[in-house]
Design a protein around this motif. Sequence first.
Motif, PDB file in Angstrom:
ATOM      1  N   LEU A 166     -32.805  13.424 -11.117  1.00 43.81           N
ATOM      2  CA  LEU A 166     -33.675  13.855 -12.202  1.00 43.81           C
ATOM      3  C   LEU A 166     -35.095  13.347 -11.986  1.00 43.81           C
ATOM      4  N   LYS A 167     -35.231  12.098 -11.554  1.00 45.79           N
ATOM      5  CA  LYS A 167     -36.559  11.544 -11.272  1.00 45.79           C
ATOM      6  C   LYS A 167     -37.260  12.355 -10.183  1.00 45.79           C
ATOM      7  N   ALA A 168     -36.499  12.722  -9.166  1.00 48.23           N
ATOM      8  CA  ALA A 168     -37.075  13.488  -8.063  1.00 48.23           C
ATOM      9  C   ALA A 168     -37.501  14.878  -8.514  1.00 48.23           C
ATOM     10  N   VAL A 169     -36.675  15.509  -9.342  1.00 50.47           N
ATOM     11  CA  VAL A 169     -37.021  16.815  -9.895  1.00 50.47           C
ATOM     12  C   VAL A 169     -38.310  16.709 -10.717  1.00 50.47           C
ATOM     13  N   ALA A 170     -38.422  15.654 -11.515  1.00 54.46           N
ATOM     14  CA  ALA A 170     -39.600  15.460 -12.356  1.00 54.46           C
ATOM     15  C   ALA A 170     -40.856  15.202 -11.528  1.00 54.46           C
ATOM     16  N   ARG A 171     -40.682  14.684 -10.322  1.00 57.26           N
ATOM     17  CA  ARG A 171     -41.815  14.475  -9.424  1.00 57.26           C
ATOM     18  C   ARG A 171     -42.248  15.769  -8.746  1.00 57.26           C
ATOM     19  N   GLY A 172     -41.514  16.838  -9.005  1.00 54.38           N
ATOM     20  CA  GLY A 172     -41.879  18.136  -8.460  1.00 54.38           C
ATOM     21  C   GLY A 172     -41.259  18.452  -7.116  1.00 54.38           C
ATOM     22  N   LEU A 173     -40.251  17.681  -6.705  1.00 53.18           N
ATOM     23  CA  LEU A 173     -39.627  17.919  -5.407  1.00 53.18           C
ATOM     24  C   LEU A 173     -38.646  19.085  -5.460  1.00 53.18           C
ATOM     25  N   SER A 174     -38.581  19.841  -4.393  1.00 56.38           N
ATOM     26  CA  SER A 174     -37.604  20.925  -4.275  1.00 56.38           C
ATOM     27  C   SER A 174     -36.257  20.336  -3.887  1.00 56.38           C
ATOM     28  N   ASN A 175     -35.213  21.159  -3.931  1.00 58.00           N
ATOM     29  CA  ASN A 175     -33.889  20.689  -3.519  1.00 58.00           C
ATOM     30  C   ASN A 175     -33.891  20.217  -2.063  1.00 58.00           C
ATOM     31  N   ALA A 176     -34.609  20.940  -1.219  1.00 55.83           N
ATOM     32  CA  ALA A 176     -34.666  20.565   0.197  1.00 55.83           C
ATOM     33  C   ALA A 176     -35.366  19.218   0.376  1.00 55.83           C
ATOM     34  N   GLU A 177     -36.430  18.992  -0.364  1.00 59.28           N
ATOM     35  CA  GLU A 177     -37.163  17.724  -0.269  1.00 59.28           C
ATOM     36  C   GLU A 177     -36.324  16.559  -0.798  1.00 59.28           C
ATOM     37  N   ILE A 178     -35.588  16.821  -1.878  1.00 64.31           N
ATOM     38  CA  ILE A 178     -34.714  15.778  -2.429  1.00 64.31           C
ATOM     39  C   ILE A 178     -33.608  15.440  -1.429  1.00 64.31           C
ATOM     40  N   ALA A 179     -33.050  16.476  -0.813  1.00 72.96           N
ATOM     41  CA  ALA A 179     -31.987  16.261   0.181  1.00 72.96           C
ATOM     42  C   ALA A 179     -32.485  15.388   1.326  1.00 72.96           C
ATOM     43  N   ALA A 180     -33.700  15.656   1.790  1.00 71.70           N
ATOM     44  CA  ALA A 180     -34.280  14.877   2.884  1.00 71.70           C
ATOM     45  C   ALA A 180     -34.507  13.424   2.464  1.00 71.70           C
ATOM     46  N   GLU A 181     -34.954  13.237   1.233  1.00 70.11           N
ATOM     47  CA  GLU A 181     -35.241  11.887   0.744  1.00 70.11           C
ATOM     48  C   GLU A 181     -33.970  11.072   0.541  1.00 70.11           C
ATOM     49  N   PHE A 182     -32.903  11.724   0.087  1.00 67.73           N
ATOM     50  CA  PHE A 182     -31.650  11.016  -0.196  1.00 67.73           C
ATOM     51  C   PHE A 182     -30.674  11.024   0.983  1.00 67.73           C
ATOM     52  N   TYR A 183     -31.031  11.737   2.075  1.00 67.98           N
ATOM     53  CA  TYR A 183     -30.167  11.846   3.252  1.00 67.98           C
ATOM     54  C   TYR A 183     -28.820  12.476   2.883  1.00 67.98           C
ATOM     55  N   VAL A 184     -28.880  13.551   2.110  1.00 63.84           N
ATOM     56  CA  VAL A 184     -27.680  14.302   1.747  1.00 63.84           C
ATOM     57  C   VAL A 184     -27.954  15.777   2.015  1.00 63.84           C
ATOM     58  N   THR A 185     -26.940  16.607   1.846  1.00 62.67           N
ATOM     59  CA  THR A 185     -27.132  18.038   2.059  1.00 62.67           C
ATOM     60  C   THR A 185     -27.790  18.672   0.837  1.00 62.67           C
ATOM     61  N   GLU A 186     -28.400  19.822   1.075  1.00 64.31           N
ATOM     62  CA  GLU A 186     -29.030  20.545  -0.028  1.00 64.31           C
ATOM     63  C   GLU A 186     -27.978  20.993  -1.052  1.00 64.31           C
ATOM     64  N   HIS A 187     -26.782  21.301  -0.543  1.00 68.38           N
ATOM     65  CA  HIS A 187     -25.696  21.687  -1.446  1.00 68.38           C
ATOM     66  C   HIS A 187     -25.351  20.545  -2.398  1.00 68.38           C
ATOM     67  N   THR A 188     -25.352  19.325  -1.880  1.00 69.25           N
ATOM     68  CA  THR A 188     -25.070  18.158  -2.726  1.00 69.25           C
ATOM     69  C   THR A 188     -26.121  18.017  -3.815  1.00 69.25           C
ATOM     70  N   VAL A 189     -27.371  18.225  -3.439  1.00 67.66           N
ATOM     71  CA  VAL A 189     -28.458  18.139  -4.433  1.00 67.66           C
ATOM     72  C   VAL A 189     -28.273  19.205  -5.512  1.00 67.66           C
ATOM     73  N   LYS A 190     -27.944  20.420  -5.092  1.00 65.42           N
ATOM     74  CA  LYS A 190     -27.731  21.498  -6.062  1.00 65.42           C
ATOM     75  C   LYS A 190     -26.621  21.130  -7.041  1.00 65.42           C
ATOM     76  N   THR A 191     -25.584  20.463  -6.526  1.00 66.57           N
ATOM     77  CA  THR A 191     -24.486  20.035  -7.385  1.00 66.57           C
ATOM     78  C   THR A 191     -24.964  18.994  -8.388  1.00 66.57           C
ATOM     79  N   HIS A 192     -25.743  18.020  -7.926  1.00 64.98           N
ATOM     80  CA  HIS A 192     -26.268  16.995  -8.830  1.00 64.98           C
ATOM     81  C   HIS A 192     -27.158  17.622  -9.908  1.00 64.98           C
TER      82      HIS A 192
END
Length: 224
Positions: A166-192
């Motif tokens: 949620l913090k990452a979304v509020a910072r304006g990051l896309s799912n792909a950017e969040i995935a890169a930052e958390f070292y997870v897949t984009e699918h995992t981010v979409k699930t979160h």
Amino acid sequence: MAEPIRVLVADDQELVRGGFALILDAQPDITVVGEAADGAQAIDAAARLRPDVVLMDVRMPHVDGIAATARICAASDTRVLVLTTFDLDEYVYDALRAGASGFLLKDMRRDDLVNAVRVVAGGEALLAPTVTRRLIADVVARAAAPRRGFADARLAALTARETETLKAVARGLSNAEIAAEFYVTEHTVKTHVSNLLTKLALRDRVQAVVLAYEAGLVVPRSGE
């Protein structure tokens, strides 16, 4: 072939309304099902026509776009794209609270308009390029303090990873950017993201950003 996206255009200026309708109706995957000259007409037309997306002007006579957005979003799954004249429109925060799924400036390019309708119809939230997280921070900061206790209680339902998402979304990051930052897949981010929206009873990412600022989870930084 998929059903075309059904759009209702609400604007009190006939030429503007007609221009938007003409652009959208020319697309093979979009059908303009109706037009409205004020908020009251928009509410009535949305109830009758059940559009997928309403293109909603903020400033209209009788019933304004904010009140109309709130009524439409409360009564249906219709998505509302709010039209603003200025990127720091004083009504943007109210539109967010009312359930708007995105914002567009009236001086946008036609391709941006068409893309915005497609994005919002697909279930995503959208902000015009110049309506950035700075805008959200500005408008939310003016109204956040009285709601923070309420927002904090809702956030308690989230897991630690969902809170970080949620913090990452509020910072304006896309799912792909969040995935890169958390070292997870984009699918995992979409699930979160999907899980946190469900837990917080929010329609989309725009409302998630608002809640994050209201709760003080993300603090506007000077110069952003």
